[in-house]
Design a protein around this motif. Structure first.
Motif, short mmCIF file in Angstrom:
data_model
loop_
_atom_site.label_atom_id
_atom_site.label_comp_id
_atom_site.label_asym_id
_atom_site.label_seq_id
_atom_site.Cartn_x
_atom_site.Cartn_y
_atom_site.Cartn_z
N ALA A 150 0.84 -1.20 0.00
CA ALA A 150 0.00 0.00 0.00
C ALA A 150 0.87 1.24 0.00
CB ALA A 150 -0.92 0.00 1.22
N LEU A 151 1.99 1.20 0.71
CA LEU A 151 2.90 2.34 0.74
C LEU A 151 3.40 2.67 -0.66
CD1 LEU A 151 4.66 4.22 2.51
CD2 LEU A 151 6.37 2.46 2.49
N GLN A 152 3.71 1.63 -1.42
CA GLN A 152 4.22 1.91 -2.77
C GLN A 152 3.14 2.51 -3.66
OE1 GLN A 152 7.32 1.42 -3.39
NE2 GLN A 152 7.85 0.29 -1.55
N MET A 153 1.89 2.13 -3.42
CA MET A 153 0.83 2.58 -4.32
C MET A 153 0.26 3.94 -3.94
SD MET A 153 0.35 0.15 -6.53
CE MET A 153 -1.28 0.33 -7.18
N LEU A 154 0.76 4.55 -2.87
CA LEU A 154 0.19 5.82 -2.45
C LEU A 154 0.40 6.90 -3.50
CD1 LEU A 154 1.21 6.09 1.28
CD2 LEU A 154 -1.09 6.18 0.40
N ARG A 155 -0.61 7.75 -3.67
CA ARG A 155 -0.50 8.90 -4.57
C ARG A 155 -0.89 10.13 -3.79
NH1 ARG A 155 -1.25 8.86 -9.91
NH2 ARG A 155 -0.79 11.05 -9.62
N PHE A 156 -0.03 11.12 -3.78
CA PHE A 156 -0.32 12.35 -3.05
C PHE A 156 -0.76 13.44 -4.02
CE2 PHE A 156 0.41 11.48 1.20
CZ PHE A 156 1.41 10.53 1.28
N PRO A 157 -1.39 14.52 -3.52
CA PRO A 157 -1.81 15.59 -4.41
C PRO A 157 -0.61 16.19 -5.14
CG PRO A 157 -2.79 15.90 -2.28
CD PRO A 157 -1.84 14.77 -2.14
N TYR A 158 -0.84 16.55 -6.34
CA TYR A 158 0.22 17.05 -7.20
C TYR A 158 0.35 18.55 -7.01
CZ TYR A 158 2.77 18.08 -11.44
OH TYR A 158 3.68 18.51 -12.34
N ARG A 159 1.56 19.04 -6.96
CA ARG A 159 1.79 20.47 -6.81
C ARG A 159 2.64 20.95 -7.98
NH1 ARG A 159 5.32 22.13 -1.93
NH2 ARG A 159 3.41 22.03 -0.71
N GLN A 160 2.17 21.99 -8.62
CA GLN A 160 2.94 22.57 -9.72
C GLN A 160 3.54 23.88 -9.25
OE1 GLN A 160 3.38 21.37 -13.04
NE2 GLN A 160 4.89 23.00 -12.97
N VAL A 161 4.82 24.06 -9.49
CA VAL A 161 5.51 25.27 -9.07
C VAL A 161 5.85 26.06 -10.30
CG1 VAL A 161 7.52 26.20 -7.90
CG2 VAL A 161 6.45 24.12 -7.06
N PHE A 162 5.46 27.32 -10.30
CA PHE A 162 5.81 28.20 -11.43
C PHE A 162 6.88 29.15 -10.98
CE2 PHE A 162 2.62 27.13 -14.46
CZ PHE A 162 1.58 26.63 -13.72
N GLY A 163 7.91 29.28 -11.82
CA GLY A 163 8.88 30.34 -11.58
C GLY A 163 10.05 29.92 -10.72
N ASP A 164 10.25 28.64 -10.51
CA ASP A 164 11.40 28.24 -9.69
C ASP A 164 12.67 28.47 -10.49
OD1 ASP A 164 13.12 27.11 -7.96
OD2 ASP A 164 11.95 25.30 -7.65
N PRO A 165 13.55 29.33 -10.06
CA PRO A 165 14.71 29.64 -10.90
C PRO A 165 15.72 28.51 -10.99
CG PRO A 165 14.82 30.80 -8.82
CD PRO A 165 13.51 30.15 -8.86
N ASP A 166 15.64 27.53 -10.04
CA ASP A 166 16.61 26.45 -10.11
C ASP A 166 16.25 25.41 -11.15
OD1 ASP A 166 17.95 27.64 -8.11
OD2 ASP A 166 16.94 26.52 -6.54
N GLU A 167 15.06 25.49 -11.61
CA GLU A 167 14.57 24.41 -12.47
C GLU A 167 15.06 24.60 -13.90
OE1 GLU A 167 13.28 21.00 -11.87
OE2 GLU A 167 13.36 22.49 -10.30
N VAL A 168 15.33 23.51 -14.53
CA VAL A 168 15.68 23.58 -15.94
C VAL A 168 14.48 23.11 -16.73
CG1 VAL A 168 18.11 23.25 -15.53
CG2 VAL A 168 16.65 21.27 -15.82
N ASP A 169 14.56 23.26 -18.00
CA ASP A 169 13.42 22.88 -18.84
C ASP A 169 13.16 21.40 -18.72
OD1 ASP A 169 12.94 25.36 -19.73
OD2 ASP A 169 14.15 25.16 -21.53
N GLY A 170 11.93 21.06 -18.80
CA GLY A 170 11.59 19.65 -18.74
C GLY A 170 10.38 19.45 -17.87
#
Lengths: 346, 681
Positions: A286-306
């Motif tokens: 059950a632990l492996q199958m858990l799905r948590f709410p998805y969070r989208q972050v806009f504007g994180d400067p550390d992030e690269v494209d993808g």
């Protein structure tokens, strides 16, 4: 006897009003003392936040906001000031009226500036004072708005929170900026106004209890389950992608699409999950199958494209206390805070 | 070991100490000095077998009757009691086993599954199978699910899958989000083994029924492990029974009415609904009678009534993806007084095929403890939609892809400042193009700054008409953004009466006082004081009081000189000698005064001569002589007055007549008689 020439009268009136401008007229027990009456002030503050303004004035052409798009913007204060002046022009007919309005206008504008910041205030929030600065925001037109009406939107002036931090911590963070308006203008269009210029914005799926499921992949007919460490519960890195090192393909029954072969999936998970024993217990499964709410972050400067995936399930503290103390000290030096003793904290 | 808030602990299983069923309890006492007989009693450990009590179900996912993107989530049901899935041994033995007796089975519409109407529990299992201890039943009538062998082999979990599908979760009871109203924080979760996939091939939403079934005594029927396939994430019916939609019963069951269908419902022929709308697909589905009744109740016949408001189409009707008639019928059933039974009943619509009558292969029955239906309407999940969003600043338009087909309409003319070119019809009727920019711009802008005003100081520029805010751009076009803002603000303010009245009151209170002050100051040299508070209800009275106060403070300059307090007396008309008149008026003896005056002068004589004064009270002493003299003077005076008043000659005649006419006699009458006698004598 004074001369009643109209020019003289106008000067008299404006000279009088230059004293009358500072007159506090509205004593509101909740709001404090202002020059403008409360009803007028709240109506103008609502107009400043574009309440009541027809949507075609905000987005004149539908192609500026296509389907499945998010558009960020700054709020043009000259435009909202023009709206305020339009309201105040109601009843301003004679030259004397206009002169009086010009004399009163700075006080009215300051009042409405302050009222727009407390428009969406909850009872235990701080009372924001002073004129607001830049107001920014975004328009989101997507099936997300109609399918998940309870979206959570948070804006931060600095990206201080790790993207996978628990969101309950994030509610009261001091860097969190106030959302001035969060409204669905149409079933699929969301307008959000934020007090200030944020560095990152989080948009989060509304919570609906604990769910179990699989993750879609680039292939339409295959799905995967990302593997978690059995001891800590953290997802196996890398976080952004699902490949064969951190996820397994879900086996289905042949000729029975959609029906998962649980035993085979448990076996595959056991082979890949760090810390799993000789068999995968039901609770580990059950632990492996858990799905948590998805969070989208806009504007994180550390992030690269993808594609970005920020897994929200952190079962352990991610920032050690020493790191936190160092970061805090670093930010304090940046802000140049004065000691109570009068020395600059270096 | 309580989990902290926001956390939960997962357990594999929580086996009860004893399984459900009737037990014989033998009690025996030892170590007593006397013998005690053994006591044999019966104990029943009860547990749901055919119906799950509603209070034991905490929540389901997907929510009942929900429509959404559930393709990637496993359906689950959460039970409040932690030992429920292990309270019965599915193999029939007495001791508890780690294999649960509950399984959650998900079936798609048109798969040939039958959810029955309430039937006696003995027929709720496959014919030929009897559950261990048949007397242990919690209800007399239950529901069952009947499936063909093919569907069972494809959809039902294997015996080895069962332990993996149930687990126990422990949360902090005070954590309302995770506990959700449970009383002890321990929850049992039963997962399904089938993903409710969306039909992407035909792009149609799919309706699923999730049933919590009882596997007691039928573990051997469950399918063996089958070979697997990794590419199974698409939609396909386990067995295609769509043809049953067109099934029409012959006339016999309908007319004769004596066909025993053992609790199956046959799809009834279409009823004509009074609304006249033949929803063909809906009427063909089984359970159409109820559906048609529901549909007719839900749609009132539309008439054009001038007195009623015209209802326009709802805004979100244009945005609705797929209107699910079945979901609407469930909602309509919820309004019925018998909702608790009816809602579940309606959710079973679409799953009531009489499979056992038409299937060529053996069918199997499983008791259903709980069921709900939901629809997967869309393949997009939150994550996939978020990742596919097009991110940008408002006021920018993507360049059209040169490889793609040209767009049907001309792309909008947008410039870097965020202005967009729109059609503009001027007041004269010309059709031009003008620039417009709304309040949402792609870069920070500056606000109006104070400019130097007349008489020193700064002022903010204020527009009084929309035309003042029109700008002309080099090139000849106008920029109408701010002018449009002014106009919409003016219209919004005018559209609300409360705002107009607030503005008028504000203006009257703030400005009216100033105007009154200036006007009054121009007329009368009066300073109306400045207002401390504008809490005025009567501005006129305030001004009047101020004016009056000011006038009263300095009346001589404002109004005029004061009137003297006393009027001067009239002029006296004096003829004759002054000293005679004064002496006579004061009662002085004139000779004495004159004698005196020859010595000292008339004025001094007048002042020195004492005026005869009357005695004050108690000052006069009257001796007998004085009294007699006074009495004599009084008598002579009264006599003189009487002589004038009453003539003597007619006195006797009148006296007699008067005596008879008047009342009793008094002293005056005696006196008059005396005087009359005196005259006579």
């Amino acid at each position: 006897m004074k001369n009643l020439a109209s020019a003289v009268m106008l000067d008299e009136v404006t000279a009088y009003l230059s004293n009358a401008v500072a007159v506090v007229a509205d004593h509101d027990p909740d709001d404090g003392e202002h020059v403008t009456p409360g009803e007028l002030r709240r109506f103008l503050a609502g107009l400043r936040l574009l309440q009541g303004v027809p949507f075609s004035y905000l987005v004149p052409d539908a192609r500026l906001l296509p389907l499945e798009s998010i558009r960020f913007f700054y709020l043009d204060r000259a435009w909202t000031d023009a709206v305020t002046q339009g309201v105040l022009s109601v009843g301003t007919i004679t030259t004397a009226d206009r002169a009086q309005l010009e004399a009163m206008y700075p006080a009215i504008r300051a009042d409405v500036d302050q009222a727009e910041r407390v428009q969406r205030r909850r009872t235990d929030d701080d009372w924001l004072d002073g004129a607001g600065g830049t107001v920014t925001g975004f328009l989101l037109r997507s099936k997300l708005v109609s399918g998940w009406p309870g979206l959570h939107v948070r804006a931060y002036s600095r990206d201080v929170l790790p993207d996978d931090a628990l969101s309950t911590v994030a509610e009261t963070h001091p860097d969190r900026m106030k959302v001035l308006r969060l409204e669905r203008l149409a079933p699929a269009v969301l307008l959000v106004l934020i007090d200030g210029v944020p560095e990152v914005i989080h948009i989060e799926e509304p919570r609906q209890g604990i769910q179990f499921g699989v993750r879609p992949t680039t292939s339409a007919s295959q799905v995967r389950v990302q593997v978690r460490d059995v001891a800590t519960g953290l997802s196996k890195p890398p976080k952004n992608t699902l490949n064969d090192t951190n996820s397994v393909v879900v086996p289905f029954r042949r000729r029975a699409p959609g029906v998962i072969d649980m035993v085979k999936l448990a076996e595959r998970l056991r082979q890949l999950a760090p810390g799993a024993g000789s068999t995968l217990e039901p609770n580990e499964y059950a632990l492996q199958m858990l799905r948590f709410p998805y969070r989208q972050v806009f504007g994180d400067p550390d992030e690269v494209d993808g594609p970005k995936f920020y897994d929200l399930d952190a079962f352990a503290v991610t920032v050690t206390a020493t790191n936190w103390a160092t970061e805090l000290r670093h930010h304090l030096t940046q802000a140049d805070i004065q000691d109570p003793n009068g020395e600059v904290d270096g | 070991m309580l989990p902290p808030k926001g956390h939960f602990i997962l357990h594999s299983a929580k086996l009860p100490a004893v399984t459900a069923g009737p037990y014989n309890l033998l009690s025996r006492h030892t170590a007593t000095p006397f013998t005690v007989a053994d006591e044999a009693t019966h104990v029943t450990v009860s547990s749901p077998r055919y119906v799950m009590p509603v209070e034991q179900i905490l929540s389901t996912f997907p929510p009942a009757n929900a429509e959404g993107a559930f393709s990637d989530r496993l359906p689950q049901i959460v039970l409040k009691r932690r030992t429920l899935p292990w309270e019965r041994n599915p193999a029939g033995a007495v001791e508890p086993s780690s294999t649960p007796w509950l399984a959650l089975v998900v079936l798609a519409e048109n798969e040939g599954a039958t959810l029955s109407t309430p039937t006696p529990v003995t027929s709720c299992v496959t014919s030929g199978v009897t559950l261990p201890v048949p007397a242990d039943r919690d209800v007399e009538q239950g529901l069952y699910l009947e499936v063909t062998e093919t569907v069972k082999n494809k959809v039902f979990p294997c015996a080895a899958d069962l332990p993996l599908l149930c687990h126990v979760r422990q949360v902090d009871v005070t954590d309302t989000e995770l506990a959700g109203g449970d009383d002890d924080g321990w929850l049992a979760v039963v997962l399904a083994n089938r993903l409710p996939v969306y039909d992407t091939a035909n792009d149609k939403p799919v309706r699923y029924l999730a049933c919590l079934v009882n596997l007691e005594g039928q573990l051997g029927i469950l399918p063996p492990p089958l070979p697997t396939d990794d590419d199974g994430f698409h939609f396909e019916l386990a067995q295609d029974w769509v043809v049953l939609n067109q099934l029409k019963p012959g006339p016999d069951p309908v007319i004769l009415g004596n066909v025993d269908l053992e609790g199956l419902t046959f799809p009834m022929p279409e009823l004509r609904s009074p609304a006249g709308r033949a929803d063909a697909a809906h009427a063909r589905a089984p359970g159409a009678a109820f559906g048609a009744r529901v549909a007719s109740q839900a749609q009132a016949p539309t008439t054009l009534d001038g007195t009623a408001a015209i209802t326009s189409a709802r805004v979100d009707a244009q945005w609705a993806t797929t209107a699910s008639v079945k979901a609407a019928s469930v909602a309509a059933a919820a309004a019925d007084p018998d909702a608790t039974r009816l809602v579940r009943d309606v959710m079973g619509n679409g799953f009531r095929f009489p499979i056992s009558l038409v299937a060529q292969e053996p069918t199997f029955r499983f008791p259903v403890l709980a069921h709900w239906s939901f629809t997967t309407a869309g393949a997009d999940t939150f994550e996939s939609l978020m990742l596919a969003l097009d991110v940008g600043l408002l006021g920018t338009v993507d360049e059209p892809d040169p490889a793609a087909a040209p767009a049907p309409a001309e792309p909008p003319e947008v410039v870097q400042t965020g202005h967009i070119s729109l059609g503009h019809r001027t007041r004269r009727g010309d059709r031009l193009k003008a620039w417009y920019r709304g309040p949402l711009v792609p870069f920070p802008t500056e606000r109006d700054a104070p400019v130097p005003g007349p008489g020193g100081g700064t002022r903010l520029p204020v527009a009084h008409a929309a035309d003042q805010l029109k700008r002309v751009v080099p090139g000849g076009r106008e920029d109408l953004g701010l002018a449009a803002a002014f106009e919409i603000g003016r219209l919004l303010g005018l559209s609300q009466l409360s705002v107009v009245s607030a503005l008028t009151r504000f203006r009257a209170a703030q400005f009216g006082a100033g105007r009154g002050r200036t006007v009054v100051g121009g007329i009368v040299d009066v300073d109306v004081p400045t207002l401390d508070s504008l809490d005025l209800h009567d501005l006129g009275r305030f001004v009047a009081v101020a004016v009056l106060t000011d006038l009263a403070a300095d009346p001589i300059t404002k109004l005029g000189p004061r009137r003297p307090l006393v009027d001067p007396g009239r002029e006296l008309d004096v003829d004759g000698a002054l000293d005679e008149i004064i002496a006579g008026g004061l009662g002085l003896d004139l000779d004495v005064v004159r004698k005196h005056a020859s010595a000292v002068g008339i004025v001094a004589a007048l002042t020195q001569t004492s005026v005869p004064l009357a005695y004050g009270p108690g000052a006069a002493e009257l001796d007998d002589n004085a009294t007699a003299a006074l009495r004599a003077t009084l008598d002579s005076e009264v006599g003189r007055l009487v002589e004038i008043a009453v003539p003597r000659r007619q006195a006797p005649i009148r006296r007699d007549r008067q005596q008879a006419a008047d009342g009793p006699r008094d002293a005056l009458d005696d006196l008059l008689d005396t005087l009359g006698e005196e005259d006579d004598s």
